[in-house]
Design an enzyme around this catalytic site. Structure first.
Site, mmCIF file in Angstrom:
data_model
loop_
_atom_site.group_PDB
_atom_site.id
_atom_site.type_symbol
_atom_site.label_atom_id
_atom_site.label_comp_id
_atom_site.label_asym_id
_atom_site.label_seq_id
_atom_site.Cartn_x
_atom_site.Cartn_y
_atom_site.Cartn_z
ATOM 1 N N LYS A 57 0.845 -1.202 0.000
ATOM 2 C CA LYS A 57 0.000 0.000 0.000
ATOM 3 C C LYS A 57 0.873 1.242 0.000
ATOM 4 O O LYS A 57 0.603 2.202 -0.725
ATOM 5 C CB LYS A 57 -0.933 -0.012 1.228
ATOM 6 C CG LYS A 57 -2.053 -1.021 1.102
ATOM 7 C CD LYS A 57 -2.787 -1.282 2.405
ATOM 8 C CE LYS A 57 -3.818 -2.409 2.203
ATOM 9 N NZ LYS A 57 -4.415 -2.903 3.444
ATOM 10 N N GLN A 101 -4.764 -1.745 9.647
ATOM 11 C CA GLN A 101 -4.529 -3.045 8.994
ATOM 12 C C GLN A 101 -4.998 -4.161 9.928
ATOM 13 O O GLN A 101 -4.537 -4.261 11.068
ATOM 14 C CB GLN A 101 -3.030 -3.191 8.669
ATOM 15 C CG GLN A 101 -2.678 -4.445 7.918
ATOM 16 C CD GLN A 101 -3.240 -4.460 6.485
ATOM 17 O OE1 GLN A 101 -3.191 -3.465 5.786
ATOM 18 N NE2 GLN A 101 -3.770 -5.584 6.074
ATOM 19 N N ASP A 124 -11.296 2.632 4.381
ATOM 20 C CA ASP A 124 -11.590 1.205 4.267
ATOM 21 C C ASP A 124 -13.104 0.974 4.250
ATOM 22 O O ASP A 124 -13.552 -0.150 4.051
ATOM 23 C CB ASP A 124 -10.964 0.459 5.456
ATOM 24 C CG ASP A 124 -10.189 -0.762 5.020
ATOM 25 O OD1 ASP A 124 -10.133 -1.016 3.803
ATOM 26 O OD2 ASP A 124 -9.647 -1.455 5.897
#
Ligand code: NAP
Length: 295
Positions: A57, A101, A124
């Site tokens: 990422k 994460q 997200d």
């Protein structure tokens, strides 16, 4: 996407194309706004798979011109320390997106931490407000993997209206949001899960089959309607001929000739997830800039 000789849904190629488009957009917006978009990826502990995802990422951010504000905490970090960092990032005007994460170590309550992220920076798409917006059909930040699946289907002109889509898996991360997105695209959606008694009977009725389970070889050719579009979200580590390989939930060798279009693993949904994350960060950057411009 131009037609190819094989029936692969090439997520890697589409993801790179999206990143090129984002790079151009960011160059223009950066000059106008006076700063680049910013993304903070928070990682806890040393899970090697998570570390690889985070590196991926951050590299992608660098390629397109997004500034990274990552934090890597030791496993023993407390809930309050992570929460405070999220609050600092919420208040930081250079930061447009915040992502935690997953998975987190067991002593950290992931659900409670996700509530702490400013919903307008929740790239997200997992904050209840953004999931609620998806349910209500309002615009907002959408979960990256499901959004990547939809973008891939659209790029290959897969007709969804009136089609039967079967989604296996009902997680908040993939199964539920992708089902809602397929429903919004006028598919008739069936959700299957670990308590579905005869999975093959359900999957055989699918024009579009999306599997997000995490079980290698779950889907075999007999479970797929001839000519179906097969989207394999699963990522599993498996030893193949003595080497560690990434495989999906689909027994690719037997299912590929049976399907009209199919995603490979790797190179299908995975790269799309990263590009959707970058796209969400730029979307949030634009929204925040528009809001400050209008106030
Ligand atoms: P998850 O939270 O573990 O959910 C798995 C789902 O599969 C659950 O709903 C479970 O049902 C269902 N399931 C388990 N065994 C089943 C079976 N035998 N038959 C039918 N359904 C079954 O996983 P997730 O976070 O959604 O992730 C799913 C997979 O996608 C994983 O392999 C993950 O690594 C991968 N993934 C890939 C990406 C990407 O970018 N490509 C992104 C995210 C996740 P119950 O609800 O009944 O337990």
């Amino acid at each position: 996407m131009p037609a190819e000789s094989s029936n692969l849904l090439d997520g890697k190629r589409l993801a790179l194309q999206i990143q090129e488009e984002l790079t151009t957009q960011i160059q223009t917006l950066h000059a106008e706004i006076g700063r680049p978009p910013g993304l903070a990826v928070l990682m806890v502990g040393d899970n090697p798979a998570s570390a690889a995802y985070v590196r991926n990422k951050e590299r992608a951010c660098e390629r397109v011109g997004i500034a990274s504000f990552g934090h890597h905490f030791p496993t023993e970090v407390t809930f309050d320390e992570v929460k405070q960092t999220i609050h600092d990032l919420n208040a930081n005007p250079q930061v447009d997106g915040i992502l935690v994460q997953l998975p987190l170590p067991p002593h950290l309550d992931a659900t409670a931490l996700l509530y702490e992220i400013d919903p307008n920076k929740d790239v997200d798409g997992l904050h209840p407000l953004n999931l609620g917006r998806l349910v209500r059909g309002e615009s907002g930040l959408r979960s990256c993997t499901p959004a990547g699946v939809m973008r891939l289907l659209a790029a290959y002109d897969v007709e969804l209206q009136g089609k039967h889509a079967v989604v296996i898996g009902r997680s908040i991360l993939v199964g539920k949001p992708v089902s809602l997105m397929l429903l919004a695209a006028n598919a008739t959606v069936t959700m299957a899960h670990s308590c579905t008694p005869d999975l093959a009977a359900v999957t055989r009725t699918a024009d579009v089959l999306v599997t997000a389970v995490g079980q290698p070889g779950l889907i075999t050719a007999e479970m797929v309607k001839p000519g179906a579009v097969v989207i394999d979200v699963g990522i599993n580590r498996k030893e193949v001929e003595g080497k560690a390989r990434l495989v999906g939930d689909v027994d690719f060798t037997s299912v590929q000739p049976h399907s009209s279009l199919i995603t490979p693993v790797p190179g299908g949904v995975g790269p799309m997830t990263v590009s959707m994350l970058l796209g969400n960060t730029v979307w949030s950057y634009r929204q925040r800039h528009k809001a400050s411009y209008n106030s």
